[in-house]
Structure formats: structure tokens, C-alpha cells
Write a protein that holds these residues in place. Structure first.
Motif, PDB file in Angstrom:
ATOM      1  N   PRO A  64      38.768  55.331  48.534  1.00 33.29           N
ATOM      2  CA  PRO A  64      39.499  56.065  49.976  1.00 33.29           C
ATOM      3  C   PRO A  64      38.689  55.564  50.905  1.00 33.29           C
ATOM      4  CG  PRO A  64      38.725  57.774  48.221  1.00 33.29           C
ATOM      5  CD  PRO A  64      38.170  56.436  47.611  1.00 33.29           C
ATOM      6  N   LYS A  65      39.730  55.440  52.039  1.00 28.47           N
ATOM      7  CA  LYS A  65      39.139  55.310  53.501  1.00 28.47           C
ATOM      8  C   LYS A  65      39.194  56.440  54.306  1.00 28.47           C
ATOM      9  CE  LYS A  65      38.609  50.720  52.486  1.00 28.47           C
ATOM     10  NZ  LYS A  65      38.115  50.882  51.274  1.00 28.47           N
TER      11      LYS A  65
ATOM     12  N   MET B 269      41.313  61.612  54.306  1.00 26.72           N
ATOM     13  CA  MET B 269      41.136  60.413  53.757  1.00 26.72           C
ATOM     14  C   MET B 269      42.253  59.751  53.269  1.00 26.72           C
ATOM     15  SD  MET B 269      37.426  61.284  52.166  1.00 26.72           S
ATOM     16  CE  MET B 269      37.017  59.617  51.724  1.00 26.72           C
ATOM     17  N   GLU B 270      42.347  58.395  53.196  1.00 23.70           N
ATOM     18  CA  GLU B 270      43.711  58.057  52.845  1.00 23.70           C
ATOM     19  C   GLU B 270      43.515  57.219  51.520  1.00 23.70           C
ATOM     20  OE1 GLU B 270      45.568  55.400  55.724  1.00 23.70           O
ATOM     21  OE2 GLU B 270      45.421  56.779  57.313  1.00 23.70           O
ATOM     22  N   GLN B 271      44.394  57.260  50.745  1.00 19.28           N
ATOM     23  CA  GLN B 271      44.375  56.310  49.347  1.00 19.28           C
ATOM     24  C   GLN B 271      44.872  55.064  49.466  1.00 19.28           C
ATOM     25  OE1 GLN B 271      42.526  57.419  47.011  1.00 19.28           O
ATOM     26  NE2 GLN B 271      42.814  55.495  45.519  1.00 19.28           N
ATOM     27  N   PRO B 272      44.089  53.830  49.436  1.00 26.68           N
ATOM     28  CA  PRO B 272      44.560  52.444  49.511  1.00 26.68           C
ATOM     29  C   PRO B 272      45.349  52.523  48.426  1.00 26.68           C
ATOM     30  CG  PRO B 272      42.461  52.477  48.997  1.00 26.68           C
ATOM     31  CD  PRO B 272      42.452  53.958  49.156  1.00 26.68           C
ATOM     32  N   PRO B 273      46.413  51.297  48.560  1.00 25.79           N
ATOM     33  CA  PRO B 273      47.470  50.738  47.262  1.00 25.79           C
ATOM     34  C   PRO B 273      46.324  50.225  46.272  1.00 25.79           C
ATOM     35  CG  PRO B 273      47.482  49.376  49.389  1.00 25.79           C
ATOM     36  CD  PRO B 273      46.554  50.678  49.896  1.00 25.79           C
TER      37      PRO B 273
ATOM     38  N   ALA C 254      34.924  43.819  44.139  1.00 20.53           N
ATOM     39  CA  ALA C 254      35.799  43.680  45.229  1.00 20.53           C
ATOM     40  C   ALA C 254      36.939  44.627  45.029  1.00 20.53           C
ATOM     41  CB  ALA C 254      36.118  42.386  45.544  1.00 20.53           C
ATOM     42  N   ALA C 255      37.325  44.701  43.848  1.00 18.55           N
ATOM     43  CA  ALA C 255      38.408  45.670  43.245  1.00 18.55           C
ATOM     44  C   ALA C 255      38.054  47.125  43.311  1.00 18.55           C
ATOM     45  CB  ALA C 255      38.971  45.332  41.756  1.00 18.55           C
ATOM     46  N   VAL C 256      36.572  47.231  42.977  1.00 23.28           N
ATOM     47  CA  VAL C 256      36.413  48.763  43.023  1.00 23.28           C
ATOM     48  C   VAL C 256      36.104  49.255  44.658  1.00 23.28           C
ATOM     49  CG1 VAL C 256      34.389  50.299  42.740  1.00 23.28           C
ATOM     50  CG2 VAL C 256      35.233  48.685  40.855  1.00 23.28           C
ATOM     51  N   PHE C 257      35.569  48.140  45.556  1.00 22.19           N
ATOM     52  CA  PHE C 257      35.272  48.410  46.704  1.00 22.19           C
ATOM     53  C   PHE C 257      36.763  48.686  47.533  1.00 22.19           C
ATOM     54  CE2 PHE C 257      34.885  47.056  51.253  1.00 22.19           C
ATOM     55  CZ  PHE C 257      33.820  47.861  51.704  1.00 22.19           C
ATOM     56  N   GLN C 258      37.648  48.055  46.993  1.00 20.39           N
ATOM     57  CA  GLN C 258      39.209  48.091  47.713  1.00 20.39           C
ATOM     58  C   GLN C 258      39.825  49.315  47.462  1.00 20.39           C
ATOM     59  OE1 GLN C 258      40.637  46.554  50.201  1.00 20.39           O
ATOM     60  NE2 GLN C 258      39.729  44.656  50.307  1.00 20.39           N
ATOM     61  N   SER C 259      39.520  50.008  46.157  1.00 25.46           N
ATOM     62  CA  SER C 259      40.153  51.071  45.706  1.00 25.46           C
ATOM     63  C   SER C 259      39.569  52.451  46.201  1.00 25.46           C
ATOM     64  CB  SER C 259      40.349  51.149  44.030  1.00 25.46           C
ATOM     65  OG  SER C 259      39.027  51.261  43.652  1.00 25.46           O
TER      66      SER C 259
END
Length: 64
Positions: free
Chosen positions: A50-51, A1-5, A43-48
Motif C-alpha cells: 500500500p502507498k 493509504m491507497e491499495q495499488p492495483p 518487484a511484484a511484492v514491492f508494487q503490491s
């Protein structure tokens, strides 16, 4: 899993809308800014979150 910026721009927008909702004198601006704060914060929580990394495809064929 990658941690987004970290979503810095979205956090700045949350602060902007939140301060506008708190210190505005006009009721309709308070309501719209409050709704904007909740939407941008979501939106900020969703973007942060992990993908998942793409995985190799699973071969369903049994070996011969």
C-alpha cells in the motif's frame, strides 16, 4: 493509504521465468531464469504494498 492495483503482468512474468527455470535442460538458462524469477517476484511484492496518500502540509507557524 491507497491499495495499488494487483500487478498481473509481474505475476505472469514470475510464472514464465519460474517454469523456464524448472523445465529447461541448459544450466545457464536455469540460473538466469531463476535469478529473473527472484527479481520479478521482489518487484511484484514491492508494487503490491500500500502507498501513502499525500497529506496536507503542516503549518509550523504558531497562531497569532
Amino acid at each position: 493509504m491507497e491499495q495499488p492495483p494487483f500487478p498481473v503482468a509481474l505475476v505472469v512474468l514470475v510464472v514464465l521465468f519460474g517454469s523456464l527455470a524448472l523445465w529447461s535442460d541448459v544450466l545457464w538458462i536455469k540460473v538466469i531464469a531463476g535469478l529473473g524469477t527472484f527479481f520479478v517476484a521482489a518487484a511484484a511484492v514491492f508494487q503490491s504494498l500500500p502507498k501513502r496518500s499525500p497529506q496536507d502540509p503542516i503549518d509550523d507557524e504558531p497562531p497569532e
